[in-house]
Design a protein around this motif. Structure first.
Motif: not given
Length: 250
Positions: A164-179
């Motif tokens: 389920n690619q929702a988990a990696p995409l969620a990490v990407g969203i968190l990474g954008s916020s953290a960035g």
């Protein structure tokens, strides 16, 4: 490794990878154009430094999510059609991993080169004074490429691990916020997360004078130790994704 890379190229055409890269460039270009057109005459005098600084903000927000989407699209077909066993009859898992990493590196570098070329053209059109600082611009592209490649490797491992690619995409969203938000923290905090290295390796800084309320910019020089820390992060991220890839059960 030529065959796996060719397979990634042909799959990328079907998975609309080019549209994803163009969408990222479109968002970045729209953001930068709005920012550049609002520049005051005194800001134009520092145009190249402001361009590099603003470019960092744009990249720190857009690239982590783009890396997540890119890695997801790269692994999605294998999950969806369950083709891992078929691929491993053509090449070893190590070769498949190198092919996916190389394919991602080509796309990332291509996006960054086109991005910088566009913004240099905008700077020339707006009449930025002084000569084009090719050294700083080239170093900016190189730094952003290394950080983005490390994040792509992380996302590649996550996209392979989870069907389920929702988990990696969620990490990407968190990474954008953290960035974005980690740019407002001290550099020791930025060094603790891979997304923070967009700020650690920044080549220009914004200076705020509380008395005159004026904003100015200045060039920065990255400490060699920061490149050493980035190298350690890259080793960790590559090792994680490589281990997940070659040990995957098919």
């Amino acid at each position: 490794d030529a065959l796996p890379i060719c397979l990634e190229f042909f799959k990328g055409r079907r998975r609309k990878i080019a549209i994803l890269c163009l969408a990222c460039l479109g968002i970045q270009t729209a953001w930068m154009v709005v920012n550049l057109l609002r520049m005051e005459p005194e800001e134009l005098a520092q145009g190249w430094m402001q361009l590099v600084y603003t470019l960092l903000l744009v990249d720190a927000i857009t690239l982590p999510l783009t890396m997540a989407a890119l890695a997801s699209r790269t692994c999605e077909l294998e999950h969806k059609e369950n083709t891992w066993k078929l691929l491993e009859t053509l090449a070893r898992p190590q070769a498949l991993y190198r092919a996916k990493l190389t394919w991602g590196a080509i796309l990332i570098l291509g996006m960054l080169v086109v991005e910088m070329a566009l913004f240099v053209c905008f700077g020339l059109a707006l009449g930025f004074p002084h000569e084009i600082p090719w050294g700083k611009l080239g170093l900016t592209v190189g730094n952003v490429f290394l950080v983005s490649l490390g994040i792509y490797a992380l996302q590649l491992g996550l996209s392979l691990r989870f069907v389920n690619q929702a988990a990696p995409l969620a990490v990407g969203i968190l990474g954008s916020s953290a960035g974005l938000f980690i740019l407002f923290f001290p550099q020791w905090a930025q060094r603790c997360l891979p997304w923070g290295y967009y700020g650690v390796l920044l080549q220009a800084e914004m200076l705020w004078d509380p008395v005159t309320r004026n904003v100015s910019y200045a060039w920065l020089h990255t400490a060699p130790s920061d490149y050493g820390l980035l190298a350690l992060w890259l080793v960790v991220l590559f090792a994680f994704s490589y281990r997940v890839f070659v040990r995957k059960e098919v």
